[in-house]
Scaffold this motif. Structure first.
Motif, PDB file in Angstrom:
ATOM      1  N   THR A 159       0.855  -0.273   6.987  1.00 33.16           N
ATOM      2  CA  THR A 159       1.561   0.683   7.850  1.00 33.16           C
ATOM      3  C   THR A 159       0.741   1.931   8.170  1.00 33.16           C
ATOM      4  OG1 THR A 159       2.604   1.697   5.902  1.00 33.16           O
ATOM      5  CG2 THR A 159       3.827  -0.059   7.021  1.00 33.16           C
ATOM      6  N   ALA A 160      -0.420   2.079   7.545  1.00 33.77           N
ATOM      7  CA  ALA A 160      -1.253   3.266   7.775  1.00 33.77           C
ATOM      8  C   ALA A 160      -1.837   3.253   9.173  1.00 33.77           C
ATOM      9  CB  ALA A 160      -2.367   3.332   6.742  1.00 33.77           C
ATOM     10  N   ILE A 161      -1.843   4.400   9.819  1.00 41.80           N
ATOM     11  CA  ILE A 161      -2.459   4.534  11.138  1.00 41.80           C
ATOM     12  C   ILE A 161      -3.976   4.528  11.000  1.00 41.80           C
ATOM     13  CG2 ILE A 161      -2.800   6.120  13.070  1.00 41.80           C
ATOM     14  CD1 ILE A 161       0.102   6.966  12.731  1.00 41.80           C
ATOM     15  N   TYR A 162      -4.462   5.146   9.935  1.00 45.58           N
ATOM     16  CA  TYR A 162      -5.894   5.256   9.712  1.00 45.58           C
ATOM     17  C   TYR A 162      -6.161   5.098   8.225  1.00 45.58           C
ATOM     18  CZ  TYR A 162     -10.563   7.179   9.391  1.00 45.58           C
ATOM     19  OH  TYR A 162     -11.891   7.340   9.128  1.00 45.58           O
ATOM     20  N   THR A 163      -7.235   4.399   7.865  1.00 44.87           N
ATOM     21  CA  THR A 163      -7.610   4.245   6.466  1.00 44.87           C
ATOM     22  C   THR A 163      -9.082   4.580   6.277  1.00 44.87           C
ATOM     23  OG1 THR A 163      -8.145   1.898   6.774  1.00 44.87           O
ATOM     24  CG2 THR A 163      -5.888   2.417   6.081  1.00 44.87           C
ATOM     25  N   ASP A 164      -9.450   4.851   5.022  1.00 40.28           N
ATOM     26  CA  ASP A 164     -10.860   5.088   4.711  1.00 40.28           C
ATOM     27  C   ASP A 164     -11.563   3.741   4.535  1.00 40.28           C
ATOM     28  OD1 ASP A 164     -10.199   4.186   2.132  1.00 40.28           O
ATOM     29  OD2 ASP A 164     -10.108   6.205   1.292  1.00 40.28           O
ATOM     30  N   ASP A 165     -12.811   3.785   4.086  1.00 42.24           N
ATOM     31  CA  ASP A 165     -13.612   2.562   3.957  1.00 42.24           C
ATOM     32  C   ASP A 165     -13.031   1.572   2.950  1.00 42.24           C
ATOM     33  OD1 ASP A 165     -15.361   3.579   5.810  1.00 42.24           O
ATOM     34  OD2 ASP A 165     -16.793   4.323   4.311  1.00 42.24           O
ATOM     35  N   GLU A 166     -12.187   2.056   2.027  1.00 40.34           N
ATOM     36  CA  GLU A 166     -11.614   1.174   1.015  1.00 40.34           C
ATOM     37  C   GLU A 166     -10.186   0.755   1.365  1.00 40.34           C
ATOM     38  OE1 GLU A 166     -12.008   3.215  -2.692  1.00 40.34           O
ATOM     39  OE2 GLU A 166     -14.162   2.869  -2.789  1.00 40.34           O
ATOM     40  N   GLY A 167      -9.705   1.145   2.543  1.00 42.12           N
ATOM     41  CA  GLY A 167      -8.380   0.728   2.975  1.00 42.12           C
ATOM     42  C   GLY A 167      -7.252   1.660   2.594  1.00 42.12           C
ATOM     43  N   TYR A 168      -7.573   2.887   2.188  1.00 40.54           N
ATOM     44  CA  TYR A 168      -6.552   3.846   1.768  1.00 40.54           C
ATOM     45  C   TYR A 168      -6.229   4.833   2.887  1.00 40.54           C
ATOM     46  CZ  TYR A 168      -7.342   2.256  -3.007  1.00 40.54           C
ATOM     47  OH  TYR A 168      -7.442   1.494  -4.140  1.00 40.54           O
ATOM     48  N   GLY A 169      -4.951   5.015   3.159  1.00 41.47           N
ATOM     49  CA  GLY A 169      -4.484   6.018   4.107  1.00 41.47           C
ATOM     50  C   GLY A 169      -4.006   7.255   3.353  1.00 41.47           C
ATOM     51  N   TRP A 170      -2.897   7.840   3.811  1.00 36.34           N
ATOM     52  CA  TRP A 170      -2.374   9.043   3.166  1.00 36.34           C
ATOM     53  C   TRP A 170      -2.252   8.803   1.669  1.00 36.34           C
ATOM     54  CZ3 TRP A 170       2.137  11.784   6.150  1.00 36.34           C
ATOM     55  CH2 TRP A 170       1.663  12.205   7.393  1.00 36.34           C
ATOM     56  N   THR A 171      -2.731   9.767   0.882  1.00 34.26           N
ATOM     57  CA  THR A 171      -2.794   9.600  -0.566  1.00 34.26           C
ATOM     58  C   THR A 171      -2.404  10.881  -1.287  1.00 34.26           C
ATOM     59  OG1 THR A 171      -4.583   7.983  -0.323  1.00 34.26           O
ATOM     60  CG2 THR A 171      -4.321   8.980  -2.491  1.00 34.26           C
ATOM     61  N   TYR A 172      -1.619  10.704  -2.351  1.00 33.43           N
ATOM     62  CA  TYR A 172      -1.307  11.785  -3.291  1.00 33.43           C
ATOM     63  C   TYR A 172      -2.028  11.484  -4.594  1.00 33.43           C
ATOM     64  CZ  TYR A 172       2.576  13.076  -0.217  1.00 33.43           C
ATOM     65  OH  TYR A 172       3.331  13.458   0.859  1.00 33.43           O
ATOM     66  N   LEU A 173      -2.501  12.541  -5.269  1.00 34.22           N
ATOM     67  CA  LEU A 173      -3.070  12.427  -6.608  1.00 34.22           C
ATOM     68  C   LEU A 173      -2.272  13.352  -7.511  1.00 34.22           C
ATOM     69  CD1 LEU A 173      -5.154  11.535  -8.723  1.00 34.22           C
ATOM     70  CD2 LEU A 173      -6.664  13.349  -7.876  1.00 34.22           C
ATOM     71  N   PHE A 174      -1.581  12.762  -8.495  1.00 32.92           N
ATOM     72  CA  PHE A 174      -0.759  13.535  -9.436  1.00 32.92           C
ATOM     73  C   PHE A 174      -1.555  13.786 -10.706  1.00 32.92           C
ATOM     74  CE2 PHE A 174       2.214  11.362  -6.683  1.00 32.92           C
ATOM     75  CZ  PHE A 174       3.202  12.310  -6.463  1.00 32.92           C
ATOM     76  N   GLY A 175      -1.647  15.070 -11.108  1.00 30.39           N
ATOM     77  CA  GLY A 175      -2.341  15.453 -12.327  1.00 30.39           C
ATOM     78  C   GLY A 175      -1.420  16.229 -13.239  1.00 30.39           C
ATOM     79  N   ASP A 176      -1.969  17.016 -14.123  1.00 30.97           N
ATOM     80  CA  ASP A 176      -1.210  17.761 -15.124  1.00 30.97           C
ATOM     81  C   ASP A 176      -0.610  19.027 -14.509  1.00 30.97           C
ATOM     82  OD1 ASP A 176      -0.092  18.734 -17.423  1.00 30.97           O
ATOM     83  OD2 ASP A 176      -1.983  19.115 -18.458  1.00 30.97           O
ATOM     84  N   GLY A 177       0.591  18.901 -13.952  1.00 29.30           N
ATOM     85  CA  GLY A 177       1.273  20.053 -13.377  1.00 29.30           C
ATOM     86  C   GLY A 177       0.947  20.301 -11.921  1.00 29.30           C
ATOM     87  N   TRP A 178       0.231  19.390 -11.268  1.00 30.92           N
ATOM     88  CA  TRP A 178      -0.140  19.579  -9.864  1.00 30.92           C
ATOM     89  C   TRP A 178      -0.170  18.245  -9.133  1.00 30.92           C
ATOM     90  CZ3 TRP A 178      -4.262  16.537  -9.107  1.00 30.92           C
ATOM     91  CH2 TRP A 178      -5.169  16.354 -10.165  1.00 30.92           C
ATOM     92  N   VAL A 179      -0.151  18.338  -7.805  1.00 27.63           N
ATOM     93  CA  VAL A 179      -0.326  17.170  -6.943  1.00 27.63           C
ATOM     94  C   VAL A 179      -1.230  17.575  -5.798  1.00 27.63           C
ATOM     95  CG1 VAL A 179       1.809  17.659  -5.662  1.00 27.63           C
ATOM     96  CG2 VAL A 179       0.835  15.359  -5.581  1.00 27.63           C
ATOM     97  N   LYS A 180      -2.164  16.702  -5.457  1.00 25.53           N
ATOM     98  CA  LYS A 180      -3.057  16.916  -4.317  1.00 25.53           C
ATOM     99  C   LYS A 180      -2.695  15.911  -3.229  1.00 25.53           C
ATOM    100  CE  LYS A 180      -6.949  18.436  -7.173  1.00 25.53           C
ATOM    101  NZ  LYS A 180      -8.371  18.222  -7.499  1.00 25.53           N
ATOM    102  N   PHE A 181      -3.038  16.233  -1.990  1.00 25.44           N
ATOM    103  CA  PHE A 181      -2.766  15.348  -0.863  1.00 25.44           C
ATOM    104  C   PHE A 181      -3.943  15.374   0.102  1.00 25.44           C
ATOM    105  CE2 PHE A 181      -1.567  15.083   3.624  1.00 25.44           C
ATOM    106  CZ  PHE A 181      -1.086  13.786   3.670  1.00 25.44           C
ATOM    107  N   ALA A 182      -4.229  14.221   0.697  1.00 27.68           N
ATOM    108  CA  ALA A 182      -5.189  14.139   1.811  1.00 27.68           C
ATOM    109  C   ALA A 182      -4.822  12.917   2.637  1.00 27.68           C
ATOM    110  CB  ALA A 182      -6.625  14.039   1.311  1.00 27.68           C
ATOM    111  N   ASP A 183      -5.358  12.852   3.847  1.00 28.70           N
ATOM    112  CA  ASP A 183      -4.996  11.733   4.711  1.00 28.70           C
ATOM    113  C   ASP A 183      -5.760  10.452   4.395  1.00 28.70           C
ATOM    114  OD1 ASP A 183      -7.365  12.646   5.785  1.00 28.70           O
ATOM    115  OD2 ASP A 183      -6.429  13.483   7.552  1.00 28.70           O
TER     116      ASP A 183
END
Length: 196
Positions: A159-183
């Motif tokens: 369903t992703a409109i655009y993906t990176d070289d590994e096939g990943y689109g919008w992504t969240y990264l959850f860590g210790d007390g924080w979350v990051k986001f990128a397309d």
């Protein structure tokens, strides 16, 4: 819906990502952080039951000093500005909820109403918020992967409109007390907040 960078912009982001990978102080390289089960997310992938990475009982403190120019490397900001790109600040929305103290940035030729943009974000998040968001995203067809950096949750490549070289689109990264986001997952490496 917006679309990310042109090929030139992608090349700049990937070059910045490569530079970060070679100078990073973390013990794991980006290739070591790649998931071992599957390198391309699939809407049919099964995900393990969420197990929170955060160990603290609260979210990280709000990012009072976080700006579109400080959550990513200065070199990337300079590259964007050289292209004539500007940034626009938006609230960090996760699962329909605005996370207080968070920031989401859209970079691009925003005055020209282009769909060639790049998005980055960071927000404090509690373990309960992280687990609820992970569960909701997985229920919506996103893929969840554990890694040394934290827990990645990425949209389905189907369903992703655009993906990176590994096939990943919008992504969240959850860590210790924080979350990051990128397309893309590759671009999330550029989010360097909070600063050490």
């Amino acid at each position: 819906m917006t679309r990310p960078l042109s090929r030139l912009g992608i090349a700049l982001v990937l070059a910045a990502t490569a530079a970060l990978a070679t100078t990073a102080c973390s013990p794991a390289s980006p290739t070591e952080a790649a998931p071992t089960e599957s390198t391309v997310p699939s809407g049919n992938a099964t995900s393990p039951a969420p197990s929170p990475t955060p160990t603290s009982s609260e979210a990280a403190p709000p990012a009072d000093d976080a700006t579109c120019e400080t959550i990513i490397p200065a070199e990337t900001v300079a590259d964007f500005e050289e292209l004539g790109w500007t940034s626009q600040v938006e609230p960090f929305i996760l699962g329909g909820t605005e996370l207080e103290g968070g920031i989401q940035c859209k970079w691009g030729e925003l005055e020209a109403a282009t769909d060639h943009i790049q998005m980055f974000g960071w927000a404090p998040v509690t373990p309960d918020q992280a687990i609820a968001a992970e569960e909701q995203l997985v229920a919506d067809g996103w893929m969840r992967e554990e890694s040394p950096e934290g827990i990645y949750v990425t949209e389905s490549a189907d369903t992703a409109i655009y993906t990176d070289d590994e096939g990943y689109g919008w992504t969240y990264l959850f860590g210790d007390g924080w979350v990051k986001f990128a397309d893309t997952k590759q671009s999330i490496l550029l989010v360097e907040w909070p600063q050490a």
